[in-house]
Design a protein around this motif. Sequence first.
Motif, PDB file in Angstrom:
ATOM      1  N   ALA A 223      -0.975   0.327  11.080  1.00 32.56           N
ATOM      2  CA  ALA A 223      -2.342   0.654  11.474  1.00 32.56           C
ATOM      3  C   ALA A 223      -2.576   2.141  11.278  1.00 32.56           C
ATOM      4  CB  ALA A 223      -2.590   0.270  12.926  1.00 32.56           C
ATOM      5  N   VAL A 224      -3.758   2.504  10.780  1.00 28.55           N
ATOM      6  CA  VAL A 224      -4.075   3.911  10.600  1.00 28.55           C
ATOM      7  C   VAL A 224      -4.249   4.557  11.970  1.00 28.55           C
ATOM      8  CG1 VAL A 224      -6.588   3.615  10.447  1.00 28.55           C
ATOM      9  CG2 VAL A 224      -5.488   5.513   9.236  1.00 28.55           C
ATOM     10  N   ALA A 225      -3.759   5.785  12.115  1.00 29.36           N
ATOM     11  CA  ALA A 225      -3.768   6.445  13.420  1.00 29.36           C
ATOM     12  C   ALA A 225      -5.180   6.737  13.906  1.00 29.36           C
ATOM     13  CB  ALA A 225      -2.949   7.729  13.356  1.00 29.36           C
TER      14      ALA A 225
ATOM     15  N   CYS B 120       5.289   0.977  10.278  1.00 33.82           N
ATOM     16  CA  CYS B 120       5.013   2.401  10.047  1.00 33.82           C
ATOM     17  C   CYS B 120       6.295   3.198   9.822  1.00 33.82           C
ATOM     18  CB  CYS B 120       4.246   2.991  11.222  1.00 33.82           C
ATOM     19  SG  CYS B 120       2.569   2.351  11.438  1.00 33.82           S
ATOM     20  N   GLY B 121       7.363   2.811  10.467  1.00 29.93           N
ATOM     21  CA  GLY B 121       8.631   3.509  10.319  1.00 29.93           C
ATOM     22  C   GLY B 121       9.575   2.855   9.333  1.00 29.93           C
ATOM     23  N   GLY B 122       9.066   1.904   8.544  1.00 27.16           N
ATOM     24  CA  GLY B 122       9.905   1.164   7.622  1.00 27.16           C
ATOM     25  C   GLY B 122      10.408  -0.119   8.249  1.00 27.16           C
ATOM     26  N   GLY B 123      11.312  -0.778   7.546  1.00 24.15           N
ATOM     27  CA  GLY B 123      11.848  -2.043   8.034  1.00 24.15           C
ATOM     28  C   GLY B 123      12.056  -3.005   6.889  1.00 24.15           C
ATOM     29  N   ALA B 124      12.476  -4.212   7.213  1.00 24.17           N
ATOM     30  CA  ALA B 124      12.737  -5.216   6.186  1.00 24.17           C
ATOM     31  C   ALA B 124      12.325  -6.583   6.682  1.00 24.17           C
ATOM     32  CB  ALA B 124      14.206  -5.214   5.779  1.00 24.17           C
ATOM     33  N   VAL B 125      11.884  -7.433   5.758  1.00 22.87           N
ATOM     34  CA  VAL B 125      11.585  -8.829   6.038  1.00 22.87           C
ATOM     35  C   VAL B 125      12.256  -9.649   4.947  1.00 22.87           C
ATOM     36  CG1 VAL B 125       9.405  -8.296   7.181  1.00 22.87           C
ATOM     37  CG2 VAL B 125       9.426  -8.779   4.735  1.00 22.87           C
ATOM     38  N   SER B 126      12.479 -10.927   5.220  1.00 27.31           N
ATOM     39  CA  SER B 126      13.181 -11.740   4.230  1.00 27.31           C
ATOM     40  C   SER B 126      12.794 -13.197   4.347  1.00 27.31           C
ATOM     41  CB  SER B 126      14.702 -11.587   4.386  1.00 27.31           C
ATOM     42  OG  SER B 126      15.119 -12.035   5.666  1.00 27.31           O
ATOM     43  N   GLY B 127      13.113 -13.930   3.283  1.00 27.71           N
ATOM     44  CA  GLY B 127      12.910 -15.366   3.223  1.00 27.71           C
ATOM     45  C   GLY B 127      13.967 -15.936   2.303  1.00 27.71           C
ATOM     46  N   PRO B 128      13.919 -17.226   2.025  1.00 30.53           N
ATOM     47  CA  PRO B 128      14.926 -17.839   1.159  1.00 30.53           C
ATOM     48  C   PRO B 128      14.932 -17.222  -0.242  1.00 30.53           C
ATOM     49  CG  PRO B 128      13.635 -19.511   2.308  1.00 30.53           C
ATOM     50  CD  PRO B 128      12.941 -18.204   2.532  1.00 30.53           C
ATOM     51  N   GLY B 129      15.975 -16.459  -0.545  1.00 32.84           N
ATOM     52  CA  GLY B 129      16.114 -15.893  -1.885  1.00 32.84           C
ATOM     53  C   GLY B 129      15.405 -14.585  -2.115  1.00 32.84           C
ATOM     54  N   TRP B 130      14.796 -14.013  -1.077  1.00 37.13           N
ATOM     55  CA  TRP B 130      14.118 -12.731  -1.273  1.00 37.13           C
ATOM     56  C   TRP B 130      14.246 -11.842  -0.039  1.00 37.13           C
ATOM     57  CZ3 TRP B 130      10.210 -11.937   2.281  1.00 37.13           C
ATOM     58  CH2 TRP B 130       9.587 -13.075   2.817  1.00 37.13           C
ATOM     59  N   THR B 131      14.323 -10.542  -0.307  1.00 35.55           N
ATOM     60  CA  THR B 131      14.420  -9.518   0.742  1.00 35.55           C
ATOM     61  C   THR B 131      13.496  -8.373   0.370  1.00 35.55           C
ATOM     62  OG1 THR B 131      16.761 -10.068   1.006  1.00 35.55           O
ATOM     63  CG2 THR B 131      15.979  -8.032   2.032  1.00 35.55           C
ATOM     64  N   ILE B 132      12.609  -8.005   1.270  1.00 33.66           N
ATOM     65  CA  ILE B 132      11.625  -6.958   1.007  1.00 33.66           C
ATOM     66  C   ILE B 132      11.790  -5.822   2.009  1.00 33.66           C
ATOM     67  CG2 ILE B 132       9.163  -6.383   0.998  1.00 33.66           C
ATOM     68  CD1 ILE B 132       8.609  -9.179  -0.059  1.00 33.66           C
ATOM     69  N   GLU B 133      11.899  -4.618   1.496  1.00 32.94           N
ATOM     70  CA  GLU B 133      12.003  -3.404   2.319  1.00 32.94           C
ATOM     71  C   GLU B 133      10.664  -2.678   2.326  1.00 32.94           C
ATOM     72  OE1 GLU B 133      14.169   1.001   2.289  1.00 32.94           O
ATOM     73  OE2 GLU B 133      14.640  -0.492   0.730  1.00 32.94           O
TER      74      GLU B 133
ATOM     75  N   ILE C 121      -6.698  11.008  -3.503  1.00 33.92           N
ATOM     76  CA  ILE C 121      -6.196  11.543  -2.231  1.00 33.92           C
ATOM     77  C   ILE C 121      -7.407  12.105  -1.488  1.00 33.92           C
ATOM     78  CG2 ILE C 121      -4.519  13.061  -1.124  1.00 33.92           C
ATOM     79  CD1 ILE C 121      -3.250  11.108  -3.088  1.00 33.92           C
ATOM     80  N   THR C 122      -7.747  11.479  -0.363  1.00 36.77           N
ATOM     81  CA  THR C 122      -8.969  11.845   0.350  1.00 36.77           C
ATOM     82  C   THR C 122      -8.656  12.397   1.730  1.00 36.77           C
ATOM     83  OG1 THR C 122     -10.199  10.103  -0.807  1.00 36.77           O
ATOM     84  CG2 THR C 122     -11.205  10.997   1.171  1.00 36.77           C
ATOM     85  N   PRO C 123      -8.708  13.725   1.919  1.00 35.59           N
ATOM     86  CA  PRO C 123      -8.530  14.276   3.259  1.00 35.59           C
ATOM     87  C   PRO C 123      -9.661  13.811   4.183  1.00 35.59           C
ATOM     88  CG  PRO C 123      -8.333  15.974   1.566  1.00 35.59           C
ATOM     89  CD  PRO C 123      -8.907  14.759   0.904  1.00 35.59           C
ATOM     90  N   PRO C 124      -9.447  13.724   5.485  1.00 38.94           N
ATOM     91  CA  PRO C 124      -8.238  14.169   6.183  1.00 38.94           C
ATOM     92  C   PRO C 124      -7.131  13.119   6.256  1.00 38.94           C
ATOM     93  CG  PRO C 124      -9.879  13.500   7.764  1.00 38.94           C
ATOM     94  CD  PRO C 124     -10.540  13.372   6.421  1.00 38.94           C
ATOM     95  N   ASP C 125      -7.447  11.858   5.990  1.00 39.20           N
ATOM     96  CA  ASP C 125      -6.410  10.835   6.092  1.00 39.20           C
ATOM     97  C   ASP C 125      -5.406  10.950   4.950  1.00 39.20           C
ATOM     98  OD1 ASP C 125      -5.355   8.504   7.473  1.00 39.20           O
ATOM     99  OD2 ASP C 125      -5.962   7.355   5.710  1.00 39.20           O
ATOM    100  N   GLY C 126      -5.879  11.273   3.746  1.00 39.43           N
ATOM    101  CA  GLY C 126      -4.988  11.507   2.624  1.00 39.43           C
ATOM    102  C   GLY C 126      -4.477  12.939   2.619  1.00 39.43           C
ATOM    103  N   ASP C 127      -3.256  13.129   2.125  1.00 41.02           N
ATOM    104  CA  ASP C 127      -2.644  14.462   2.163  1.00 41.02           C
ATOM    105  C   ASP C 127      -1.792  14.659   0.916  1.00 41.02           C
ATOM    106  OD1 ASP C 127      -0.106  16.218   2.952  1.00 41.02           O
ATOM    107  OD2 ASP C 127      -1.760  16.804   4.271  1.00 41.02           O
ATOM    108  N   MET C 128      -2.063  15.734   0.170  1.00 42.27           N
ATOM    109  CA  MET C 128      -1.372  15.954  -1.097  1.00 42.27           C
ATOM    110  C   MET C 128       0.111  16.269  -0.900  1.00 42.27           C
ATOM    111  SD  MET C 128      -1.809  15.826  -4.350  1.00 42.27           S
ATOM    112  CE  MET C 128      -3.594  15.996  -4.614  1.00 42.27           C
ATOM    113  N   GLY C 129       0.443  17.044   0.112  1.00 40.71           N
ATOM    114  CA  GLY C 129       1.845  17.342   0.366  1.00 40.71           C
ATOM    115  C   GLY C 129       2.635  16.081   0.679  1.00 40.71           C
ATOM    116  N   ASP C 130       2.054  15.220   1.532  1.00 40.91           N
ATOM    117  CA  ASP C 130       2.697  13.947   1.845  1.00 40.91           C
ATOM    118  C   ASP C 130       2.833  13.102   0.584  1.00 40.91           C
ATOM    119  OD1 ASP C 130       2.859  14.627   4.504  1.00 40.91           O
ATOM    120  OD2 ASP C 130       1.143  13.408   5.123  1.00 40.91           O
TER     121      ASP C 130
END
Length: 299
Positions: free
Chosen positions: A104-106, A133-146, A182-191
Amino acid sequence: MIPYVRDIEVVYGRCDQVSPLIRRVTANNPGPFTFKGTGTYIVGKGEVAVIDPGPDDPAHLEAILAAVAGERVTHILITHHHSDHSPLAGALKAATGATIYGCAVAGHEVEDTGEVKMEAGHDLDFRPDVSLCGGGAVSGPGWTIEAIPTPGHTSNHICFALKEENCLFSGDHIMGWSTTVITPPDGDMGDYLASLANIEARHFTTLWPTHGPPIREVDAFIAAYTAHRHERANQILRALEAGPGRIRDLVPRLYADVDPRLWPAASRSMLAAILYLSGEGKIVAIDNAGSDSEYRLAD
């Protein structure tokens, strides 16, 4: 120069098998920011994940459901909250019982003003069932998504890596047909630049953007993509060597080869670049930093 890839055959509503584990259904929402339309990806067989179900379009929902007939949708993965990516998630969940994953957007950025929207708009109601938001992984039969957080285009953008094919669903973070707005303020070029470096270091074999064809020469493409951003920043610095300037005057000069319909978006990306350069101590605002401000080189 960016080696753009724009060759893609699109039949709206048709399900195309594009790799052993990946199918794609394209929504009928072409435009200056969506290219041929939103490519919704289906990963796996039997129990599947759906990535970026797309705009709130009943015909596209029907096409996705037809593509997974006889299968179970277990995961709905959202790269970010723009309205060409996430709105259909709720209807797809209602039809399948799948869980929605994303970030979710902050805070809600102010809608862009002007005659042309910068994007297809924002899905301000987007709330995932499970936060990645902090990463993670989900999976199903024959597939793994990070889930790989890739802020920049938006603060909540996530790319999804499919382990079994060493590929990445890159959303709007990296697209073969165009650069990313890249659209500030939500978008950020450094990020954004930091996220590009993070993805480049992973050496994926293929990128599957939400819009347009796959990118096969991944490392070379990302290197060119990154070099282009730095060159745009250097163009701004060279333009300001002649004296102070405003974004509205610089865009027609520096983006003369770009469709004028996209100049409002270019203005936002230029603001992102200027804010990045300001943070580097290379540019200062003569008044308060913003879209209408006058900027000059730092002493």
